[in-house]
Design an enzyme around this catalytic site. Structure first.
Site, PDB file in Angstrom:
ATOM      1  N   ASN A  18      -3.681  -0.416  -5.510  1.00 41.81           N
ATOM      2  CA  ASN A  18      -2.246  -0.178  -5.707  1.00 41.81           C
ATOM      3  C   ASN A  18      -1.859  -0.292  -7.171  1.00 41.81           C
ATOM      4  O   ASN A  18      -1.081   0.519  -7.694  1.00 41.81           O
ATOM      5  CB  ASN A  18      -1.437  -1.190  -4.885  1.00 41.81           C
ATOM      6  CG  ASN A  18      -0.957  -0.622  -3.565  1.00 41.81           C
ATOM      7  OD1 ASN A  18      -0.906   0.597  -3.383  1.00 41.81           O
ATOM      8  ND2 ASN A  18      -0.602  -1.489  -2.644  1.00 41.81           N
ATOM      9  N   ASP A  61       0.052   3.950  -0.135  1.00 42.20           N
ATOM     10  CA  ASP A  61       0.539   4.309   1.210  1.00 42.20           C
ATOM     11  C   ASP A  61      -0.328   5.412   1.817  1.00 42.20           C
ATOM     12  O   ASP A  61      -0.659   5.384   3.015  1.00 42.20           O
ATOM     13  CB  ASP A  61       1.991   4.763   1.143  1.00 42.20           C
ATOM     14  CG  ASP A  61       2.950   3.616   0.874  1.00 42.20           C
ATOM     15  OD1 ASP A  61       2.516   2.442   0.927  1.00 42.20           O
ATOM     16  OD2 ASP A  61       4.138   3.891   0.599  1.00 42.20           O
ATOM     17  N   GLU A  95      -2.778  -4.619   4.494  1.00 41.75           N
ATOM     18  CA  GLU A  95      -3.915  -3.704   4.461  1.00 41.75           C
ATOM     19  C   GLU A  95      -4.939  -4.099   5.518  1.00 41.75           C
ATOM     20  O   GLU A  95      -6.124  -3.789   5.411  1.00 41.75           O
ATOM     21  CB  GLU A  95      -4.585  -3.703   3.082  1.00 41.75           C
ATOM     22  CG  GLU A  95      -5.188  -4.996   2.650  1.00 41.75           C
ATOM     23  CD  GLU A  95      -4.244  -5.886   1.841  1.00 41.75           C
ATOM     24  OE1 GLU A  95      -4.750  -6.738   1.111  1.00 41.75           O
ATOM     25  OE2 GLU A  95      -3.007  -5.730   1.951  1.00 41.75           O
TER      26      GLU A  95
END
Length: 317
Positions: free
Chosen positions: A197, A206, A233
């Protein structure tokens, strides 16, 4: 007796009936009554038939219809018994049941309501009234299904959410204890997802979550296997009837499915996104509760991370 995974929810709740042809199951021990209802609905819906309560229950378990039109008085297994059985099972409880009956006794009608019916159609059948009542209940069922999916589906990935996971796991735990068969769980975590990320941005993160969720789903080839997003996650699979060796093999397929995505990960241990998997199994013998099973799978996941990630570790290995 296993649920099918719901499809991702639509963006809004439609006001109309579903665009696809609905599936109706007509249950009556008199073929002439089945033929009459078939004539009324075959032009608009897919109509299936059963001439006994046992046939009806077997059909509903294998391929749940959108609505059941059910005769009350049948030999062997009555319509009331069939309706009760449908309502007692999580896989079939949401199917609306309309009784087709000549009964006019208030006590008998009350018994039908108590069994779980949504409506009555009285004999002799009026075709227009029957069409209208079936259409109304199909619309309600369609909209209820959408609302149920919105409540039970993870909005980002399209797989079941924690709420559905908890219900499904509890149900499978009870079933496997009752039938004396093993139940396994697999906990999956995307390796170095925070670093992913940070490097690629949250939109890419995403997209990664969505693709990994679908890859895990694709690796679950047995009808009863079930995956849910249970953390940021993290995903957890419920694997009914899977022993330790079978669960480990499913974990390996999940590793391969995620690796095959080829999602670049410049800040991970590997050049592409990988996952770590911890699996645990409760055998057929009575033992610790379902929370202990998940704790063991979590411990196995921790061991997989500690040993270098991108691998499957079974509880106790």
């Amino acid at each position: 007796m296993n649920d099918k995974l719901p499809a991702p929810p639509p963006a809004a709740v439609p006001a109309e009936t579903p665009p696809r042809r609905a599936q109706l199951l007509v249950v009556d021990d008199q073929p002439i009554n089945i033929r009459l209802i078939h004539q009324i609905f075959s032009g608009d819906h897919d109509v299936f038939m059963a001439t006994s309560g046992e046939q009806a229950l077997a059909f509903c378990r294998k391929s749940p219809p959108d609505l059941v039109l059910l005769d009350v008085l049948m030999p062997d297994l009555s319509g009331l018994e069939v309706c009760r059985a449908l309502k007692q099972s999580p896989e079939t409880a949401a199917i609306p049941v309309i009784f087709v009956t000549a009964l006019d006794n208030p006590d008998e009608e009350a018994a039908c309501w108590d069994a779980g019916a949504v409506d009555f159609i009285t004999k002799p059948i009026n075709a227009q009234t029957t069409r209208n009542r079936v259409r109304a209940h199909l619309t309600l069922k369609y909209q209820s299904d959408i609302l149920r999916r919105l409540a039970w589906i993870d909005g980002l990935t399209g797989v079941p959410n924690r709420r559905q996971f908890d219900e499904r796991l509890a149900h499978e735990w009870r079933r496997c204890r009752r039938e004396q068969v093993p139940l396994s769980a697999a906990v999956i975590d995307i390796d170095h997802f925070k670093a992913f990320n940070d490097n690629y941005g949250h939109l890419a993160g995403d997209d990664c979550l969505r693709r990994v969720a679908l890859a895990i789903q694709s690796a679950l080839s047995r009808p009863g296997d079930f995956v849910a997003r249970t953390g940021g996650e993290e995903f957890t699979c419920v694997l009914p009837d899977a022993d330790a060796a079978g669960a480990w093999g499913i974990g390996q397929r999940i590793l391969q499915a995620v690796a095959a995505l080829g999602i670049e990960h410049a800040r991970g241990d590997r050049p592409h996104v990988s996952v770590s998997v911890g699996v645990a199994t409760a055998d057929a013998a009575p033992g610790p509760d379902v929370d202990a099973l998940l704790a063991r799978a979590d411990a196995a996941l921790y061991a997989a991370k500690h040993r270098g990630r991108g691998q499957v570790v079974a509880d106790g290995s």
